[in-house]
Design a protein around this motif. Structure first.
Motif, short mmCIF file in Angstrom:
data_model
loop_
_atom_site.label_atom_id
_atom_site.label_comp_id
_atom_site.label_asym_id
_atom_site.label_seq_id
_atom_site.Cartn_x
_atom_site.Cartn_y
_atom_site.Cartn_z
N MET A 162 -3.65 14.90 17.89
CA MET A 162 -2.57 16.00 17.41
C MET A 162 -1.87 16.03 15.76
N THR A 163 -1.84 17.07 15.41
CA THR A 163 -1.83 17.40 14.43
C THR A 163 -0.43 17.42 14.25
N ILE A 164 -0.43 16.03 12.32
CA ILE A 164 0.55 15.67 11.74
C ILE A 164 1.02 15.89 10.56
N SER A 165 2.77 16.24 9.62
CA SER A 165 2.65 17.16 8.37
C SER A 165 2.37 15.70 7.49
N THR A 166 2.42 16.39 6.13
CA THR A 166 1.66 15.63 5.30
C THR A 166 3.12 14.32 5.22
N SER A 167 4.01 14.91 5.63
CA SER A 167 5.32 13.45 5.34
C SER A 167 5.77 12.60 6.54
N GLU A 168 4.87 13.42 7.79
CA GLU A 168 4.82 12.32 8.78
C GLU A 168 3.96 11.14 8.50
N ASN A 169 3.00 11.91 7.33
CA ASN A 169 1.30 10.86 7.35
C ASN A 169 1.68 9.76 6.32
N LYS A 170 2.74 10.04 5.77
CA LYS A 170 3.16 9.11 4.22
C LYS A 170 4.23 8.69 5.16
N ASN A 171 5.30 8.61 5.92
CA ASN A 171 5.99 8.03 7.02
C ASN A 171 5.34 7.28 7.58
N ILE A 172 4.01 7.59 8.10
CA ILE A 172 3.41 6.38 9.34
C ILE A 172 3.11 5.17 8.98
N LEU A 173 2.19 6.05 7.50
CA LEU A 173 1.54 4.94 6.66
C LEU A 173 1.66 3.89 6.40
N GLU A 174 3.05 4.51 5.53
CA GLU A 174 4.68 3.12 4.83
C GLU A 174 4.55 2.08 6.18
N ALA A 175 5.07 2.61 7.73
CA ALA A 175 4.75 1.80 8.31
C ALA A 175 4.04 0.44 9.05
N ILE A 176 2.36 1.72 8.89
CA ILE A 176 1.80 0.72 8.88
C ILE A 176 1.50 -0.41 8.04
N LEU A 177 1.75 -0.39 6.91
CA LEU A 177 1.65 -1.52 5.70
C LEU A 177 2.66 -2.30 5.26
N ALA A 178 3.62 -2.05 6.16
CA ALA A 178 4.70 -3.09 5.96
C ALA A 178 4.53 -4.18 6.51
N GLY A 179 4.86 -4.79 5.81
CA GLY A 179 5.57 -6.61 6.29
C GLY A 179 4.39 -7.32 6.17
N ASN A 180 4.28 -9.02 5.77
CA ASN A 180 3.70 -10.06 5.26
C ASN A 180 2.96 -11.00 6.63
N SER A 181 2.97 -10.16 7.68
CA SER A 181 2.44 -11.21 8.72
C SER A 181 0.89 -11.14 8.48
N SER A 182 0.49 -12.33 8.86
CA SER A 182 -1.39 -12.37 9.09
C SER A 182 -1.78 -10.91 9.67
N GLN A 183 -1.58 -10.38 10.09
CA GLN A 183 -1.62 -9.10 10.81
C GLN A 183 -1.96 -7.72 10.30
N ALA A 184 -1.02 -7.62 8.56
CA ALA A 184 -0.36 -6.66 8.23
C ALA A 184 -1.38 -7.33 6.81
N ARG A 185 -1.49 -8.30 6.15
CA ARG A 185 -2.71 -8.48 5.05
C ARG A 185 -3.50 -8.65 5.39
N HIS A 186 -4.00 -8.76 6.64
CA HIS A 186 -5.70 -8.31 7.31
C HIS A 186 -6.05 -7.33 7.20
N LEU A 187 -5.02 -6.05 7.34
CA LEU A 187 -5.61 -4.95 7.41
C LEU A 187 -5.76 -4.56 6.26
N LYS A 188 -5.09 -4.92 4.36
CA LYS A 188 -4.24 -4.35 4.03
C LYS A 188 -5.83 -4.55 2.84
N ILE A 189 -6.54 -6.17 3.00
CA ILE A 189 -7.85 -6.80 3.05
C ILE A 189 -8.99 -5.65 3.79
#
Length: 334
Positions: free
Chosen positions: A1-28
């Protein structure tokens, strides 16, 4: 499914949000796979944000090249052939830099498409100028290889680097922060309503089978309910009771058996008219066992005694299965 630039940005911010070990590991992981142009394989369940993460990796490469998505559900084998031929002959060199090729749902490739992609990747080996190839899947490619449903050669060509996107059910501590971020995005420029403690607890306990995409849709439905100062538990029950919010592909009134039947049907079709290897019965039961136990532990908030009772297993038997399946019950507690 194609998503818009703004949707892409919103979802990306949500993916990287948080301080759980899973979120930190994802950033690494993102930083690691962005440090080279080696092929990268992204694993994540539907709605987990594979496309936004791929775009982020492309941006971090800093080459200035184009990000070119190939979506299996929207394009055909001829489109793939043209894409690969163009980058094989021109070295993917553009005025702006080097391109990134993103291929979604690579597990759904036909055998001929798998051969074309494998030949393309082998042709890039040793070249100074080559595109960054990022592929994504929501399926266990290693198991598909084992059952001869996916090319072993292609699997190793793709899996030079890999990255796994955690499910929301494994990031329960991050859910309040992600929900509030989606609320701000959805209600902007006005201030979003408050969420009661009961409502937030319901959102945290929910399984989120559609991951971030489903969560974004739920927030949209909350806004559709009308202007209100406070989101209550009843409001949450109303949107989560909607059969469309689960995004499991199973409508109300449709039983679990029919849903499993459709997925098994896809599995047989993936063999291109060949039969799967012998021993299918035990393999399928093993594939079902892990998500069944994980979801049961989620439902009991990591309580192994309650989970064992719900499953109809002895507690010691459950512990052995957790160890054999490498499931950490601590990660499933809220």
């Amino acid at each position: 499914m194609t998503i818009s630039t703004s949707e892409n940005k919103n979802i990306l911010e949500a993916i990287l949000a948080g301080n759980s070990s899973q979120a930190r590991h994802l950033k690494i992981q993102v930083e690691r796979v962005s440090s080279s142009r080696n092929p990268t394989l992204i694993f994540g369940e539907p709605g987990a944000g594979k496309l936004p993460i791929a775009r982020l990796i492309h941006g971090k490469l800093g080459t200035g090249g184009k990000f070119i998505p190939y979506l299996v559900s929207e394009q055909n084998e001829e489109d793939l052939e043209k894409l690969l031929r163009r980058h094989a002959t021109k070295g993917a060199k553009t005025k702006a830099g080097l391109n990134t090729l993103y291929i979604d749902d690579v597990a759904d490739f036909s055998l001929s498409e798998q051969k074309r992609l494998a030949a393309f990747l082998k042709g890039l080996e040793g070249r100074r100028s080559q595109p960054k190839v990022i592929t994504a899947t929501s399926r266990d490619l290693n198991s598909l290889v084992k059952y001869n449903a996916f090319s072993r050669e292609l699997y190793w060509l793709l899996n030079v680097q890999n990255l796994s996107l955690p499910n929301l059910q494994h990031r329960r501590g991050d859910i309040p922060l992600i929900i509030r971020r989606f609320m701000r995005q959805e209600y902007a420029p006005v201030r979003p309503p408050e969420i009661s403690e009961k409502a937030m607890n319901a959102l945290v306990r929910y399984g989120w089978p559609g991951n971030l995409r489903e969560m974004r849709n739920v927030v949209t439905r909350l806004k559709v309910l009308g202007k209100r100062r406070r989101i209550t538990g009843n409001n949450i029950a109303a949107v989560l009771a909607n059969p469309l919010t689960t995004e499991t592909g199973m409508a109300r009134g449709q039983n679990l058996s029919s849903s499993i039947y459709r997925n098994l049907e896809k599995y047989f079709k993936a063999h291109d008219q060949r039969l799967p290897p012998d021993g299918l019965y035990n393999r399928i039961l093993k594939e079902v066992e892990r998500p069944l136990i994980s979801l049961t532990l989620n439902a009991t908030r990591g309580n192994q005694l309650k989970a064992a009772q719900l499953l109809g297993l002895n507690r010691n038997t459950l512990r052995k299965k957790l160890k054999n399946l490498d499931i950490d019950a601590k990660d499933l507690k809220t």
